[in-house]
Design a protein around this motif. Structure first.
Motif, PDB file in Angstrom:
ATOM      1  N   LEU A   7       0.824  -1.205   0.000  1.00 53.40           N
ATOM      2  CA  LEU A   7       0.000   0.000   0.000  1.00 53.40           C
ATOM      3  C   LEU A   7       0.858   1.255   0.000  1.00 53.40           C
ATOM      4  O   LEU A   7       0.467   2.281  -0.550  1.00 53.40           O
ATOM      5  CB  LEU A   7      -0.935  -0.011   1.223  1.00 53.40           C
ATOM      6  CG  LEU A   7      -1.910   1.144   1.366  1.00 53.40           C
ATOM      7  CD1 LEU A   7      -2.823   1.248   0.143  1.00 53.40           C
ATOM      8  CD2 LEU A   7      -2.744   0.985   2.628  1.00 53.40           C
ATOM      9  N   SER A   8       2.046   1.164   0.559  1.00 54.45           N
ATOM     10  CA  SER A   8       2.936   2.322   0.624  1.00 54.45           C
ATOM     11  C   SER A   8       3.393   2.787  -0.760  1.00 54.45           C
ATOM     12  O   SER A   8       3.869   3.909  -0.909  1.00 54.45           O
ATOM     13  CB  SER A   8       4.158   2.014   1.490  1.00 54.45           C
ATOM     14  OG  SER A   8       4.863   0.916   0.958  1.00 54.45           O
ATOM     15  N   MET A   9       3.232   1.938  -1.798  1.00 55.39           N
ATOM     16  CA  MET A   9       3.637   2.303  -3.157  1.00 55.39           C
ATOM     17  C   MET A   9       2.516   2.946  -3.972  1.00 55.39           C
ATOM     18  O   MET A   9       2.722   3.360  -5.106  1.00 55.39           O
ATOM     19  CB  MET A   9       4.155   1.066  -3.892  1.00 55.39           C
ATOM     20  CG  MET A   9       5.435   0.503  -3.309  1.00 55.39           C
ATOM     21  SD  MET A   9       6.010  -0.972  -4.173  1.00 55.39           S
ATOM     22  CE  MET A   9       6.350  -0.299  -5.791  1.00 55.39           C
ATOM     23  N   VAL A  10       1.337   3.021  -3.387  1.00 51.20           N
ATOM     24  CA  VAL A  10       0.180   3.562  -4.099  1.00 51.20           C
ATOM     25  C   VAL A  10       0.252   5.088  -4.120  1.00 51.20           C
ATOM     26  O   VAL A  10       0.568   5.722  -3.111  1.00 51.20           O
ATOM     27  CB  VAL A  10      -1.121   3.079  -3.419  1.00 51.20           C
ATOM     28  CG1 VAL A  10      -2.331   3.747  -4.028  1.00 51.20           C
ATOM     29  CG2 VAL A  10      -1.233   1.559  -3.532  1.00 51.20           C
ATOM     30  N   GLN A  11      -0.045   5.662  -5.275  1.00 49.51           N
ATOM     31  CA  GLN A  11      -0.001   7.112  -5.451  1.00 49.51           C
ATOM     32  C   GLN A  11      -1.268   7.772  -4.913  1.00 49.51           C
ATOM     33  O   GLN A  11      -2.336   7.163  -4.874  1.00 49.51           O
ATOM     34  CB  GLN A  11       0.150   7.447  -6.938  1.00 49.51           C
ATOM     35  CG  GLN A  11       1.420   6.909  -7.560  1.00 49.51           C
ATOM     36  CD  GLN A  11       2.660   7.548  -6.955  1.00 49.51           C
ATOM     37  OE1 GLN A  11       2.721   8.756  -6.774  1.00 49.51           O
ATOM     38  NE2 GLN A  11       3.647   6.724  -6.605  1.00 49.51           N
ATOM     39  N   SER A  12      -1.143   9.029  -4.569  1.00 46.95           N
ATOM     40  CA  SER A  12      -2.294   9.804  -4.105  1.00 46.95           C
ATOM     41  C   SER A  12      -3.388   9.800  -5.164  1.00 46.95           C
ATOM     42  O   SER A  12      -3.117   9.928  -6.356  1.00 46.95           O
ATOM     43  CB  SER A  12      -1.881  11.245  -3.821  1.00 46.95           C
ATOM     44  OG  SER A  12      -0.935  11.287  -2.791  1.00 46.95           O
ATOM     45  N   GLY A  13      -4.611   9.621  -4.711  1.00 48.28           N
ATOM     46  CA  GLY A  13      -5.764   9.627  -5.606  1.00 48.28           C
ATOM     47  C   GLY A  13      -6.185   8.252  -6.093  1.00 48.28           C
ATOM     48  O   GLY A  13      -7.280   8.103  -6.625  1.00 48.28           O
ATOM     49  N   ALA A  14      -5.335   7.246  -5.907  1.00 48.77           N
ATOM     50  CA  ALA A  14      -5.660   5.898  -6.385  1.00 48.77           C
ATOM     51  C   ALA A  14      -6.610   5.191  -5.412  1.00 48.77           C
ATOM     52  O   ALA A  14      -6.528   5.367  -4.200  1.00 48.77           O
ATOM     53  CB  ALA A  14      -4.387   5.079  -6.547  1.00 48.77           C
ATOM     54  N   VAL A  15      -7.503   4.401  -5.990  1.00 53.61           N
ATOM     55  CA  VAL A  15      -8.406   3.567  -5.210  1.00 53.61           C
ATOM     56  C   VAL A  15      -7.982   2.125  -5.443  1.00 53.61           C
ATOM     57  O   VAL A  15      -7.854   1.688  -6.587  1.00 53.61           O
ATOM     58  CB  VAL A  15      -9.872   3.770  -5.632  1.00 53.61           C
ATOM     59  CG1 VAL A  15     -10.787   2.847  -4.845  1.00 53.61           C
ATOM     60  CG2 VAL A  15     -10.279   5.226  -5.446  1.00 53.61           C
ATOM     61  N   VAL A  16      -7.741   1.395  -4.367  1.00 54.15           N
ATOM     62  CA  VAL A  16      -7.252   0.027  -4.460  1.00 54.15           C
ATOM     63  C   VAL A  16      -8.018  -0.851  -3.478  1.00 54.15           C
ATOM     64  O   VAL A  16      -8.717  -0.361  -2.596  1.00 54.15           O
ATOM     65  CB  VAL A  16      -5.736  -0.046  -4.145  1.00 54.15           C
ATOM     66  CG1 VAL A  16      -4.923   0.698  -5.191  1.00 54.15           C
ATOM     67  CG2 VAL A  16      -5.430   0.508  -2.770  1.00 54.15           C
ATOM     68  N   ARG A  17      -7.868  -2.153  -3.668  1.00 50.77           N
ATOM     69  CA  ARG A  17      -8.523  -3.117  -2.779  1.00 50.77           C
ATOM     70  C   ARG A  17      -7.446  -3.910  -2.041  1.00 50.77           C
ATOM     71  O   ARG A  17      -6.501  -4.406  -2.655  1.00 50.77           O
ATOM     72  CB  ARG A  17      -9.412  -4.060  -3.585  1.00 50.77           C
ATOM     73  CG  ARG A  17     -10.269  -4.963  -2.723  1.00 50.77           C
ATOM     74  CD  ARG A  17     -11.273  -5.731  -3.561  1.00 50.77           C
ATOM     75  NE  ARG A  17     -12.113  -4.869  -4.373  1.00 50.77           N
ATOM     76  CZ  ARG A  17     -13.227  -4.243  -3.942  1.00 50.77           C
ATOM     77  NH1 ARG A  17     -13.613  -4.387  -2.711  1.00 50.77           N
ATOM     78  NH2 ARG A  17     -13.923  -3.487  -4.766  1.00 50.77           N
ATOM     79  N   ILE A  18      -7.591  -4.016  -0.743  1.00 49.14           N
ATOM     80  CA  ILE A  18      -6.627  -4.764   0.071  1.00 49.14           C
ATOM     81  C   ILE A  18      -6.753  -6.246  -0.248  1.00 49.14           C
ATOM     82  O   ILE A  18      -7.847  -6.805  -0.234  1.00 49.14           O
ATOM     83  CB  ILE A  18      -6.868  -4.519   1.576  1.00 49.14           C
ATOM     84  CG1 ILE A  18      -6.601  -3.048   1.916  1.00 49.14           C
ATOM     85  CG2 ILE A  18      -5.998  -5.433   2.425  1.00 49.14           C
ATOM     86  CD1 ILE A  18      -6.969  -2.671   3.335  1.00 49.14           C
ATOM     87  N   SER A  19      -5.628  -6.873  -0.572  1.00 52.43           N
ATOM     88  CA  SER A  19      -5.633  -8.316  -0.842  1.00 52.43           C
ATOM     89  C   SER A  19      -5.232  -9.106   0.394  1.00 52.43           C
ATOM     90  O   SER A  19      -5.766 -10.178   0.646  1.00 52.43           O
ATOM     91  CB  SER A  19      -4.728  -8.649  -2.015  1.00 52.43           C
ATOM     92  OG  SER A  19      -3.416  -8.198  -1.765  1.00 52.43           O
ATOM     93  N   GLN A  20      -4.286  -8.569   1.159  1.00 49.81           N
ATOM     94  CA  GLN A  20      -3.921  -9.242   2.407  1.00 49.81           C
ATOM     95  C   GLN A  20      -3.103  -8.314   3.291  1.00 49.81           C
ATOM     96  O   GLN A  20      -2.494  -7.364   2.823  1.00 49.81           O
ATOM     97  CB  GLN A  20      -3.158 -10.533   2.152  1.00 49.81           C
ATOM     98  CG  GLN A  20      -1.816 -10.364   1.492  1.00 49.81           C
ATOM     99  CD  GLN A  20      -1.083 -11.696   1.345  1.00 49.81           C
ATOM    100  OE1 GLN A  20      -1.009 -12.489   2.276  1.00 49.81           O
ATOM    101  NE2 GLN A  20      -0.574 -11.924   0.157  1.00 49.81           N
ATOM    102  N   ILE A  21      -3.133  -8.622   4.568  1.00 56.99           N
ATOM    103  CA  ILE A  21      -2.315  -7.902   5.536  1.00 56.99           C
ATOM    104  C   ILE A  21      -1.392  -8.931   6.163  1.00 56.99           C
ATOM    105  O   ILE A  21      -1.839  -9.932   6.718  1.00 56.99           O
ATOM    106  CB  ILE A  21      -3.176  -7.204   6.594  1.00 56.99           C
ATOM    107  CG1 ILE A  21      -4.072  -6.159   5.914  1.00 56.99           C
ATOM    108  CG2 ILE A  21      -2.293  -6.549   7.660  1.00 56.99           C
ATOM    109  CD1 ILE A  21      -5.039  -5.462   6.837  1.00 56.99           C
ATOM    110  N   VAL A  22      -0.100  -8.692   6.034  1.00 60.28           N
ATOM    111  CA  VAL A  22       0.913  -9.616   6.508  1.00 60.28           C
ATOM    112  C   VAL A  22       1.487  -9.072   7.806  1.00 60.28           C
ATOM    113  O   VAL A  22       1.792  -7.884   7.908  1.00 60.28           O
ATOM    114  CB  VAL A  22       2.042  -9.760   5.459  1.00 60.28           C
ATOM    115  CG1 VAL A  22       3.099 -10.727   5.936  1.00 60.28           C
ATOM    116  CG2 VAL A  22       1.472 -10.174   4.118  1.00 60.28           C
ATOM    117  N   GLY A  23       1.622  -9.938   8.786  1.00 57.36           N
ATOM    118  CA  GLY A  23       2.207  -9.493  10.040  1.00 57.36           C
ATOM    119  C   GLY A  23       1.759 -10.364  11.189  1.00 57.36           C
ATOM    120  O   GLY A  23       1.092 -11.385  11.003  1.00 57.36           O
ATOM    121  N   GLY A  24       2.123  -9.931  12.363  1.00 58.85           N
ATOM    122  CA  GLY A  24       1.744 -10.645  13.566  1.00 58.85           C
ATOM    123  C   GLY A  24       0.255 -10.501  13.835  1.00 58.85           C
ATOM    124  O   GLY A  24      -0.412  -9.616  13.294  1.00 58.85           O
TER     125      GLY A  24
END
Length: 77
Positions: A7-24
């Motif tokens: 998600l940190s690579m997404v540009q301002s104004g873009a709409v995206v869908r979360i595919s997964q959250i990795v972590g603890g």
């Protein structure tokens, strides 16, 4: 279909869908409590640090390191 990107690579104004959250478990649970989970559509209002996301009717502010483990698909919206 494009590969998942952080998600940190997404540009301002873009709409995206979360595919997964990795972590603890605690990190994934914290994001879910904020409304961020697989399938959720988010709009990047301001990229960088801090970044601002629109999730539904809410705006959420994160440090860039907080969203590095959130992967999104950019071709579904």
């Amino acid at each position: 279909m494009l590969p998942e990107i952080p998600l940190s690579m997404v540009q301002s104004g873009a709409v995206v869908r979360i595919s997964q959250i990795v972590g603890g478990c605690d990190d994934v649970k914290r994001m879910a409590e904020l409304g961020l989970q697989s399938g959720t559509e988010v709009e990047m209002l301001q990229s960088g640090s801090p970044c601002i996301l629109r999730v539904g009717q809410s705006k959420l502010c994160f440090r860039q390191s907080d969203i590095l483990n959130i992967l999104v698909n950019t071709d579904e919206t």
